[in-house]
Motif scaffolding. Structure first.
Motif: not given
Length: 264
Positions: A179-192, A67-71, A148-152
């Motif tokens: 988003s998966a057991p081995n993936l941690l997604e980091i974005m700004v607060k009001d993003v979903s 949700g950090a980038l909507v096209l 930065v839109h996302k840190v993974l």
């Protein structure tokens, strides 16, 4: 009246072979012919979304980076929210100082960066999944980005759970979700994904009650709660499935097509 059909990709739209099955393709294309709009929604970057969605159609609106980038369908930016490069660099530094199995990668617009030094095999595996090449970088170079839109973070599930707790405490202004057991997604607060759904529903002038959404994981929950017709995949975690009444088959057994065929 047109319906908007939102779908997560990994574990939902594509099967365990990373393919959209023939039955699911056909069901989605039928909906498009009937005047409805199919919208992929993912933590992936735009090019990686089209690795999957491109198996069905050539262009489409999309919600990237959770949700950090909507096209829109022409690739025009409707929404772009990002953390500062300084903040992203701090997180990357935290990971490197841990000196464990976790590795970092950073997404800015259409670019994907990673550090070649720490457990970069995990990046290579991710490249194979999404069919996009990451660029080697350093924390110094990350600091120079415009935003930065996302840190993974990729790594061992137990270590990521611990890092999720520590980073959530340190950065309350960020959303930090697996988003998966081995993936941690980091974005700004009001993003979903839910906020992205609302933006596109407004763009297409479609009531959220007339929107469907398919998902299989915790980062899909805001999207599922935003629409009138939330569908949870059979392969979703049991505790997540308890929150929703409409459970379809799993991603290896055409769960999306099963529902879309009922909309005919």
């Amino acid at each position: 009246m047109a319906k908007l059909l939102f779908s997560d990709i990994d574990g939902t739209l594509i099967n365990s072979k990373l393919e959209v099955t023939a039955k699911t393709k056909e069901a989605i294309r039928r909906q498009i012919i009937n005047g409805n709009v199919f919208i992929p929604v993912s933590a992936r970057m735009p090019q990686a979304i089209m690795t999957a969605a491109g198996q069905i159609m050539k262009t489409c609106p999309m919600i990237a980076y959770n949700g950090a980038l909507v096209l829109d369908e022409m690739g025009r930016t409707l929404c772009s929210k990002y953390m500062t490069a300084k903040q992203a660099a701090e997180i990357c530094t935290y990971v490197e100082e841990k000196q464990n199995q976790t590795t970092w990668s950073v997404y800015s617009g259409y670019d994907w960066y990673y550090s070649p030094g720490n457990n970069s095999d995990l990046i290579k595996q991710e490249e194979q999944i999404v069919k996009v090449k990451a660029k080697t970088s350093s924390i110094t170079q990350i600091q120079e980005l415009k935003g930065v839109h996302k840190v993974l973070l990729l790594g061992n599930p137990e270590q990521l759970t611990e890092e999720q707790k520590e980073l959530s405490s340190k950065y309350p202004e960020l959303v930090i979700v697996k988003s998966a057991p081995n993936l941690l997604e980091i974005m700004v607060k009001d993003v979903s994904k839910g906020e992205g759904v609302k933006i596109l529903a407004e763009e297409f002038n479609v009531d959220l009650k007339n929107c469907w959404a398919f998902g299989d994981n915790y980062n899909d929950e805001p999207m599922l709660k935003a629409v009138g017709h939330p569908i949870i995949m059979g392969n979703a975690p049991t505790d997540l499935k308890r929150h929703f009444t409409d459970v379809t088959s799993d991603n290896n057994h055409d769960g999306i097509a099963e529902v879309l065929d009922r909309l005919e």
